[in-house]
Write a protein that holds these residues in place. Structure first.
Motif, PDB file in Angstrom:
ATOM      1  N   ALA A 147     -10.307  27.202 -13.819  1.00  8.81           N
ATOM      2  CA  ALA A 147     -11.210  26.106 -13.473  1.00  8.81           C
ATOM      3  C   ALA A 147     -10.692  24.779 -14.024  1.00  8.81           C
ATOM      4  O   ALA A 147     -10.297  24.694 -15.180  1.00  8.81           O
ATOM      5  N   ALA A 148     -10.710  23.757 -13.176  1.00 10.87           N
ATOM      6  CA  ALA A 148     -10.197  22.447 -13.578  1.00 10.87           C
ATOM      7  C   ALA A 148     -11.146  21.737 -14.524  1.00 10.87           C
ATOM      8  O   ALA A 148     -10.727  20.840 -15.267  1.00 10.87           O
ATOM      9  N   ASP A 149     -12.422  22.128 -14.520  1.00 11.01           N
ATOM     10  CA  ASP A 149     -13.385  21.529 -15.430  1.00 11.01           C
ATOM     11  C   ASP A 149     -14.549  22.484 -15.622  1.00 11.01           C
ATOM     12  O   ASP A 149     -14.731  23.450 -14.859  1.00 11.01           O
ATOM     13  N   PHE A 150     -15.316  22.207 -16.661  1.00 10.19           N
ATOM     14  CA  PHE A 150     -16.502  23.015 -16.941  1.00 10.19           C
ATOM     15  C   PHE A 150     -17.580  22.082 -17.489  1.00 10.19           C
ATOM     16  O   PHE A 150     -17.659  21.842 -18.679  1.00 10.19           O
ATOM     17  N   TYR A 151     -18.324  21.457 -16.569  1.00 11.83           N
ATOM     18  CA  TYR A 151     -19.427  20.577 -16.920  1.00 11.83           C
ATOM     19  C   TYR A 151     -19.003  19.459 -17.898  1.00 11.83           C
ATOM     20  O   TYR A 151     -19.680  19.182 -18.882  1.00 11.83           O
ATOM     21  N   GLY A 152     -17.854  18.853 -17.588  1.00 10.61           N
ATOM     22  CA  GLY A 152     -17.393  17.709 -18.367  1.00 10.61           C
ATOM     23  C   GLY A 152     -16.637  18.058 -19.638  1.00 10.61           C
ATOM     24  O   GLY A 152     -16.209  17.144 -20.378  1.00 10.61           O
ATOM     25  N   TRP A 153     -16.414  19.332 -19.921  1.00 12.43           N
ATOM     26  CA  TRP A 153     -15.783  19.725 -21.184  1.00 12.43           C
ATOM     27  C   TRP A 153     -14.279  19.472 -21.216  1.00 12.43           C
ATOM     28  O   TRP A 153     -13.699  19.363 -22.291  1.00 12.43           O
ATOM     29  N   LYS A 154     -13.653  19.375 -20.076  1.00  9.47           N
ATOM     30  CA  LYS A 154     -12.210  19.099 -20.080  1.00  9.47           C
ATOM     31  C   LYS A 154     -11.933  17.752 -20.757  1.00  9.47           C
ATOM     32  O   LYS A 154     -11.096  17.653 -21.668  1.00  9.47           O
ATOM     33  N   GLU A 155     -12.653  16.718 -20.319  1.00  9.22           N
ATOM     34  CA  GLU A 155     -12.438  15.389 -20.903  1.00  9.22           C
ATOM     35  C   GLU A 155     -12.843  15.358 -22.367  1.00  9.22           C
ATOM     36  O   GLU A 155     -12.150  14.766 -23.209  1.00  9.22           O
ATOM     37  N   LEU A 156     -13.966  16.008 -22.696  1.00  8.31           N
ATOM     38  CA  LEU A 156     -14.428  16.027 -24.089  1.00  8.31           C
ATOM     39  C   LEU A 156     -13.399  16.676 -25.007  1.00  8.31           C
ATOM     40  O   LEU A 156     -13.092  16.162 -26.089  1.00  8.31           O
ATOM     41  N   LEU A 157     -12.864  17.811 -24.597  1.00 10.70           N
ATOM     42  CA  LEU A 157     -11.892  18.528 -25.431  1.00 10.70           C
ATOM     43  C   LEU A 157     -10.575  17.768 -25.536  1.00 10.70           C
ATOM     44  O   LEU A 157      -9.956  17.718 -26.610  1.00 10.70           O
TER      45      LEU A 157
END
Length: 347
Positions: free
Chosen positions: A118-128
């Protein structure tokens, strides 16, 4: 030192409104947050401490997480697994078939997302990614003083005077190759020239060598032995010892030539180099027979063998060797005694 601790990561989860679910397995941690569409779960596996689980165990664990929430009435359960690891291949083998699994590489603080995941998970990609970037910056700032301290220690341990002496001898020899006999005629050691007032030859002759073999044999010993002696005596004392040994070698040469009426031209750093060897012999003995990789027996044999080679070879100024080694040994002893009385402070 790893600054990506689970406690720090937990703080990030808590800041985003996630709650921790108690677990009796310290390597597996669960954090959940209710959204409009259902319950979101972050499942963290700390894969850095020698932990190993099979793919079947991993799949079973994720099923257990979903069952845990469905048994409590949740219809929509979304689980993203975060694997903390140093060995990315080990982590990929674990979750390569799981779409909802990301790897956090903890050596360089990178978020690794495979193309099938998955390219993202409810905005967690940017947060991490922002969080890991901050850790990289903090790690670099923390490491900078350590690197500076290591560089400072290295610079303190470099034998600058010894390196300079080797360089000067080599440079003078290179000049001699282009100027012919000019420097030899002006600077080599000759008793007759001393009586004519050219006392500077006591110094200049210490930096002249007749040929490349002569230069190499002296400089190779000086490079290795001198570095040890300088580190132990300090640059000021080492410089004084080197020059005194060279002078002593020439003084012994004067005495020998006057006694034997065998006058000759001589040049070379042998007297000073033998003085450095004599100093090393004293230092090893003063350190109870061992200093760095040197032992008293080994150094004594090296000095004795060098003297023997000189006495059994033609055209060698053995008086300079004897005078140098005696002065070097005595000078090191005096320096050591003065330091105990805190006369010298260079280190």
């Amino acid at each position: 030192m790893d600054i990506l601790t689970l406690d720090r990561l937990e703080n990030l989860f808590f800041e985003q409104g996630y709650d921790k679910i108690p677990s009796n397995l310290p390597e597996f941690n669960f954090y959940c947050h209710r959204e409009m569409q259902g319950i979101n779960v972050l499942h963290v596996i700390d894969y850095r401490q020698g932990l190993y689980i099979s793919k079947d165990q991993y799949a079973h664990l994720k099923e257990r997480i979903e069952t845990f929430f469905r048994d409590r009435g949740e219809r929509e359960v979304h689980v993203m697994t975060l694997v903390l690891c140093d060995d990315t291949q080990k982590a990929r083998n674990l979750c390569e078939t799981d779409t909802f699994c990301w790897i956090i590489e903890t050596r360089e603080y990178r978020l690794l997302i495979h193309e099938t995941q998955a390219a993202d998970f409810y905005g967690w990609k940017e947060l991490l990614e922002e969080y890991l970037f901050a850790l990289r910056q903090a790690g670099a700032e923390k490491a900078e003083p350590s690197r500076k301290a290591e560089k400072a220690d290295y610079l303190r341990n470099v034998s600058w005077v010894n390196a300079a002496l080797v360089a000067v001898n080599v440079i003078v020899f290179l000049i001699c190759t282009f100027t012919g006999d000019l420097l030899y005629n002006k600077g080599a050691f000759r008793v007759e020239a001393l009586w004519q007032g050219e006392w500077y030859r006591l110094l200049t002759s210490m930096f002249l060598h007749w040929n490349v073999e002569h230069l190499f044999s002296n400089m190779i010993v000086l490079y290795y032995v001198g570095a040890i002696v300088e580190r132990k005596l300090g640059p000021v004392s080492y410089t004084a010892l080197y020059l005194l040994s060279g002078f002593a070698g020439n003084v012994f040469s004067i005495g020998y030539e006057l006694l034997t009426n065998a006058y000759t031209n001589s040049a070379g750093a042998s007297g000073a180099v033998f003085g450095v060897e004599g100093a090393l012999l004293f230092l090893v003995m003063a350190h109870r027979g061992k200093l760095e990789s040197m032992t008293a027996g080994r150094v004594a044999f090296a000095v004795a063998f060098s003297l023997y080679c000189g006495f059994t070879s033609a055209g060698v100024n053995n008086a300079a060797h004897v005078g140098g080694v005696l002065m070097g040994f005595a000078a090191a002893a005096v320096i050591a005694a003065c330091r105990k009385m805190q006369v010298f402070s260079d280190s």
